[in-house]
Design a protein around this motif. Structure first.
Motif, PDB file in Angstrom:
ATOM      1  N   GLN A  52       0.843  -1.158  -0.037  1.00 11.93           N
ATOM      2  CA  GLN A  52      -0.003  -0.076  -0.241  1.00 11.93           C
ATOM      3  C   GLN A  52       0.858   1.155  -0.040  1.00 11.93           C
ATOM      4  OE1 GLN A  52      -3.378   0.264  -0.240  1.00 11.93           O
ATOM      5  NE2 GLN A  52      -3.667  -1.947  -0.312  1.00 11.93           N
ATOM      6  N   LEU A  53       1.948   1.239   0.756  1.00 13.49           N
ATOM      7  CA  LEU A  53       2.782   2.430   0.895  1.00 13.49           C
ATOM      8  C   LEU A  53       3.442   2.784  -0.465  1.00 13.49           C
ATOM      9  CD1 LEU A  53       4.084   4.746   2.428  1.00 13.49           C
ATOM     10  CD2 LEU A  53       5.866   2.996   3.318  1.00 13.49           C
ATOM     11  N   TYR A  54       4.230   1.733  -0.899  1.00 16.44           N
ATOM     12  CA  TYR A  54       5.329   1.956  -2.054  1.00 16.44           C
ATOM     13  C   TYR A  54       4.467   2.071  -3.207  1.00 16.44           C
ATOM     14  CZ  TYR A  54       8.856   1.224   1.381  1.00 16.44           C
ATOM     15  OH  TYR A  54       9.754   1.201   2.519  1.00 16.44           O
ATOM     16  N   VAL A  55       3.326   1.335  -3.426  1.00 16.77           N
ATOM     17  CA  VAL A  55       2.666   1.494  -4.813  1.00 16.77           C
ATOM     18  C   VAL A  55       1.909   2.922  -4.885  1.00 16.77           C
ATOM     19  CG1 VAL A  55       0.558   0.390  -5.956  1.00 16.77           C
ATOM     20  CG2 VAL A  55       2.096  -0.865  -5.025  1.00 16.77           C
ATOM     21  N   SER A  56       1.659   3.389  -3.502  1.00 16.63           N
ATOM     22  CA  SER A  56       1.018   4.703  -3.328  1.00 16.63           C
ATOM     23  C   SER A  56       1.985   5.708  -3.996  1.00 16.63           C
ATOM     24  CB  SER A  56       0.452   4.727  -2.129  1.00 16.63           C
ATOM     25  OG  SER A  56      -0.594   4.035  -1.780  1.00 16.63           O
ATOM     26  N   ASP A  57       3.200   5.659  -3.046  1.00 17.62           N
ATOM     27  CA  ASP A  57       4.275   6.515  -3.428  1.00 17.62           C
ATOM     28  C   ASP A  57       4.681   6.504  -5.053  1.00 17.62           C
ATOM     29  OD1 ASP A  57       6.590   8.151  -2.330  1.00 17.62           O
ATOM     30  OD2 ASP A  57       7.659   6.677  -3.567  1.00 17.62           O
ATOM     31  N   PHE A  58       4.556   5.272  -5.609  1.00 14.81           N
ATOM     32  CA  PHE A  58       5.106   5.161  -6.976  1.00 14.81           C
ATOM     33  C   PHE A  58       3.744   5.957  -7.736  1.00 14.81           C
ATOM     34  CE2 PHE A  58       4.186   2.861 -10.889  1.00 14.81           C
ATOM     35  CZ  PHE A  58       5.488   3.124 -11.572  1.00 14.81           C
ATOM     36  N   LEU A  59       2.558   5.800  -7.519  1.00 18.40           N
ATOM     37  CA  LEU A  59       1.725   6.368  -8.385  1.00 18.40           C
ATOM     38  C   LEU A  59       1.465   7.893  -8.015  1.00 18.40           C
ATOM     39  CD1 LEU A  59      -1.314   3.650  -7.784  1.00 18.40           C
ATOM     40  CD2 LEU A  59      -0.031   4.040  -9.974  1.00 18.40           C
ATOM     41  N   PHE A  60       1.956   8.294  -6.864  1.00 20.32           N
ATOM     42  CA  PHE A  60       1.742   9.551  -6.641  1.00 20.32           C
ATOM     43  C   PHE A  60       2.705  10.525  -7.414  1.00 20.32           C
ATOM     44  CE2 PHE A  60       2.641  13.237  -3.904  1.00 20.32           C
ATOM     45  CZ  PHE A  60       1.599  13.898  -3.603  1.00 20.32           C
ATOM     46  N   HIS A  61       3.743   9.883  -7.540  1.00 18.02           N
ATOM     47  CA  HIS A  61       4.848  10.730  -8.257  1.00 18.02           C
ATOM     48  C   HIS A  61       4.934  10.583  -9.849  1.00 18.02           C
ATOM     49  CE1 HIS A  61       6.731  10.689  -4.182  1.00 18.02           C
ATOM     50  NE2 HIS A  61       7.301  11.832  -4.458  1.00 18.02           N
ATOM     51  N   LEU A  62       4.173   9.277 -10.264  1.00 20.57           N
ATOM     52  CA  LEU A  62       3.924   9.042 -11.454  1.00 20.57           C
ATOM     53  C   LEU A  62       2.932   9.980 -12.379  1.00 20.57           C
ATOM     54  CD1 LEU A  62       4.743   7.166 -14.179  1.00 20.57           C
ATOM     55  CD2 LEU A  62       2.851   5.612 -13.130  1.00 20.57           C
ATOM     56  N   PHE A  63       1.882  10.345 -11.394  1.00 21.17           N
ATOM     57  CA  PHE A  63       0.610  11.004 -11.922  1.00 21.17           C
ATOM     58  C   PHE A  63       0.445  12.227 -11.011  1.00 21.17           C
ATOM     59  CE2 PHE A  63      -0.430   6.321 -12.709  1.00 21.17           C
ATOM     60  CZ  PHE A  63      -0.413   6.601 -14.425  1.00 21.17           C
ATOM     61  N   PRO A  64       1.376  13.098 -11.320  1.00 22.21           N
ATOM     62  CA  PRO A  64       1.163  14.512 -10.363  1.00 22.21           C
ATOM     63  C   PRO A  64      -0.068  15.080 -10.617  1.00 22.21           C
ATOM     64  CG  PRO A  64       2.832  14.901 -12.104  1.00 22.21           C
ATOM     65  CD  PRO A  64       2.397  13.158 -12.198  1.00 22.21           C
ATOM     66  N   ASP A  65      -0.670  15.181 -11.407  1.00 18.01           N
ATOM     67  CA  ASP A  65      -1.960  15.854 -11.582  1.00 18.01           C
ATOM     68  C   ASP A  65      -3.211  15.026 -11.581  1.00 18.01           C
ATOM     69  OD1 ASP A  65      -0.651  18.001 -12.346  1.00 18.01           O
ATOM     70  OD2 ASP A  65      -0.277  17.246 -14.165  1.00 18.01           O
ATOM     71  N   VAL A  66      -3.131  13.725 -11.172  1.00 14.17           N
ATOM     72  CA  VAL A  66      -4.314  13.012 -10.949  1.00 14.17           C
ATOM     73  C   VAL A  66      -5.023  13.000  -9.516  1.00 14.17           C
ATOM     74  CG1 VAL A  66      -5.119  10.461 -10.725  1.00 14.17           C
ATOM     75  CG2 VAL A  66      -3.603  11.253 -12.591  1.00 14.17           C
ATOM     76  N   PRO A  67      -6.315  13.264  -9.368  1.00 14.80           N
ATOM     77  CA  PRO A  67      -6.889  13.309  -8.041  1.00 14.80           C
ATOM     78  C   PRO A  67      -6.935  12.125  -7.202  1.00 14.80           C
ATOM     79  CG  PRO A  67      -8.613  13.079  -9.681  1.00 14.80           C
ATOM     80  CD  PRO A  67      -7.233  13.154 -10.446  1.00 14.80           C
ATOM     81  N   GLU A 140       9.281  -3.248  -9.188  1.00 12.08           N
ATOM     82  CA  GLU A 140       9.899  -2.760 -10.464  1.00 12.08           C
ATOM     83  C   GLU A 140       9.842  -3.966 -11.629  1.00 12.08           C
ATOM     84  OE1 GLU A 140      13.688  -0.988  -9.855  1.00 12.08           O
ATOM     85  OE2 GLU A 140      13.065   0.957  -9.584  1.00 12.08           O
ATOM     86  N   GLN A 141       9.954  -5.137 -11.247  1.00 13.95           N
ATOM     87  CA  GLN A 141       9.995  -6.369 -11.850  1.00 13.95           C
ATOM     88  C   GLN A 141       8.457  -6.906 -12.231  1.00 13.95           C
ATOM     89  OE1 GLN A 141      12.210  -9.890 -11.161  1.00 13.95           O
ATOM     90  NE2 GLN A 141      13.390  -8.595  -9.746  1.00 13.95           N
ATOM     91  N   THR A 142       7.495  -6.267 -11.366  1.00 13.87           N
ATOM     92  CA  THR A 142       6.207  -6.714 -11.574  1.00 13.87           C
ATOM     93  C   THR A 142       5.260  -5.883 -11.538  1.00 13.87           C
ATOM     94  OG1 THR A 142       6.300  -6.724  -8.955  1.00 13.87           O
ATOM     95  CG2 THR A 142       6.868  -8.806 -10.131  1.00 13.87           C
ATOM     96  N   ILE A 143       4.723  -5.090 -10.330  1.00 13.33           N
ATOM     97  CA  ILE A 143       3.640  -4.186 -10.475  1.00 13.33           C
ATOM     98  C   ILE A 143       3.678  -2.899 -11.096  1.00 13.33           C
ATOM     99  CG2 ILE A 143       2.257  -2.555  -8.866  1.00 13.33           C
ATOM    100  CD1 ILE A 143       2.441  -4.859  -6.600  1.00 13.33           C
ATOM    101  N   PHE A 144       5.163  -2.253 -10.874  1.00  8.70           N
ATOM    102  CA  PHE A 144       5.419  -0.950 -11.698  1.00  8.70           C
ATOM    103  C   PHE A 144       5.162  -1.176 -13.222  1.00  8.70           C
ATOM    104  CE2 PHE A 144       7.859   0.393  -7.763  1.00  8.70           C
ATOM    105  CZ  PHE A 144       6.605   0.449  -7.033  1.00  8.70           C
ATOM    106  N   GLN A 145       5.693  -2.240 -13.727  1.00 10.87           N
ATOM    107  CA  GLN A 145       5.662  -2.709 -15.060  1.00 10.87           C
ATOM    108  C   GLN A 145       4.427  -2.778 -15.654  1.00 10.87           C
ATOM    109  OE1 GLN A 145       8.124  -5.530 -16.841  1.00 10.87           O
ATOM    110  NE2 GLN A 145       9.870  -5.265 -15.755  1.00 10.87           N
ATOM    111  N   HIS A 146       3.334  -2.911 -14.927  1.00 10.53           N
ATOM    112  CA  HIS A 146       2.107  -3.252 -15.489  1.00 10.53           C
ATOM    113  C   HIS A 146       0.904  -1.804 -15.309  1.00 10.53           C
ATOM    114  CE1 HIS A 146       2.741  -7.151 -16.371  1.00 10.53           C
ATOM    115  NE2 HIS A 146       3.416  -7.524 -15.566  1.00 10.53           N
TER     116      HIS A 146
END
Length: 232
Positions: A52-67, A140-146
């Motif tokens: 929950q923490l690291y996927v949230s962190d990844f998405l937060f920075h990947l999509f800076p303008d998404v609500p 990075e091998q799994t979730i982030f690639q998808h």
């Protein structure tokens, strides 16, 4: 593949091999093996929080303008059971499972719920043993690639956006009308129109009525954005 072989193949600098054995031990095995009474449930709990923490962190920075609401939906799609089972299969984690006899015979090694659980428990063990950096390498091998596999039209609620736009201007509501259904029964395609005051605002197609309605609303929003409607 043995757990040790897997850890070495992934270049994981492990310290506590026992943690990973616990991560891959199903309750059925723990109940049958009287010399070993730990299963993966506690590590699954830890892994869920880490994801929950690291996927949230990844998405937060990947999509800076998404609500916030869209980010939550994105995260839920990436960490839901179906997705985690897929990532577990990609890593070959099912081969590492310790299962009881009955669970083995009933197909537990391929069961999505079990595969999703051990992905979480593995992440939990990895975090406790090696810390954040090694967890990120696996993600990075799994979730982030998808992330790009997600259906963004399912995530974006065009229907709500359209309704809010219409109500803000004219306090009216829109309705959706099924125009036609085509294709075979096992793979139908629906065509839907969105209507206001007998005026067709947009048309959309989809593999379900819900998706077709979202596409119709999206079509309407695109047309309204380039028309005089928004200039009134």
């Amino acid at each position: 593949m043995k757990i040790l072989d897997f850890l070495q193949a992934e270049n994981i600098p492990f310290q506590k091999l026992s943690l990973y054995k616990e991560a891959f031990t199903h309750a059925s095995y723990a109940n049958e093996a009287h010399h070993y009474n730990k299963d993966y449930e506690r590590l699954e709990f830890m892994g869920d929080a880490v994801l929950q923490l690291y996927v949230s962190d990844f998405l937060f920075h990947l999509f800076p303008d998404v609500p916030e609401g869209t980010l939550t939906t994105l995260r839920s799609k990436l960490v839901r059971e179906e997705s985690l089972a897929r990532f577990s299969k990609e890593l070959g984690l099912g081969e590492l499972l310790f299962l009881g006899v009955g669970e083995e015979k009933s197909g537990g090694r391929e069961r999505e719920s079990v595969l999703a659980n051990i992905f979480e428990s593995f992440i939990g063990a990895l975090y406790l043993d090696c810390g954040k950096d090694e967890v990120i390498k696996i993600l990075e091998q799994t979730i982030f690639q998808h992330v790009n596999d997600l259906d963004y039209d399912d995530i974006t609620d065009y229907k709500t956006t359209l309704q809010e736009l219409i109500q803000a201007d004219q306090r009216k509501t829109v309705t959706y009308e099924l125009l036609e259904t085509s294709g075979p029964s096992n793979a139908p395609e629906f065509k839907v129109a969105v209507i206001m005051d007998e005026m067709r605002l947009g048309v959309g197609k989809g593999t379900s009525k819900k998706r077709a309605e979202q596409q119709a609303a999206k079509d309407a929003l695109n047309k309204l954005a380039t028309s005089d409607y928004l200039k009134k």
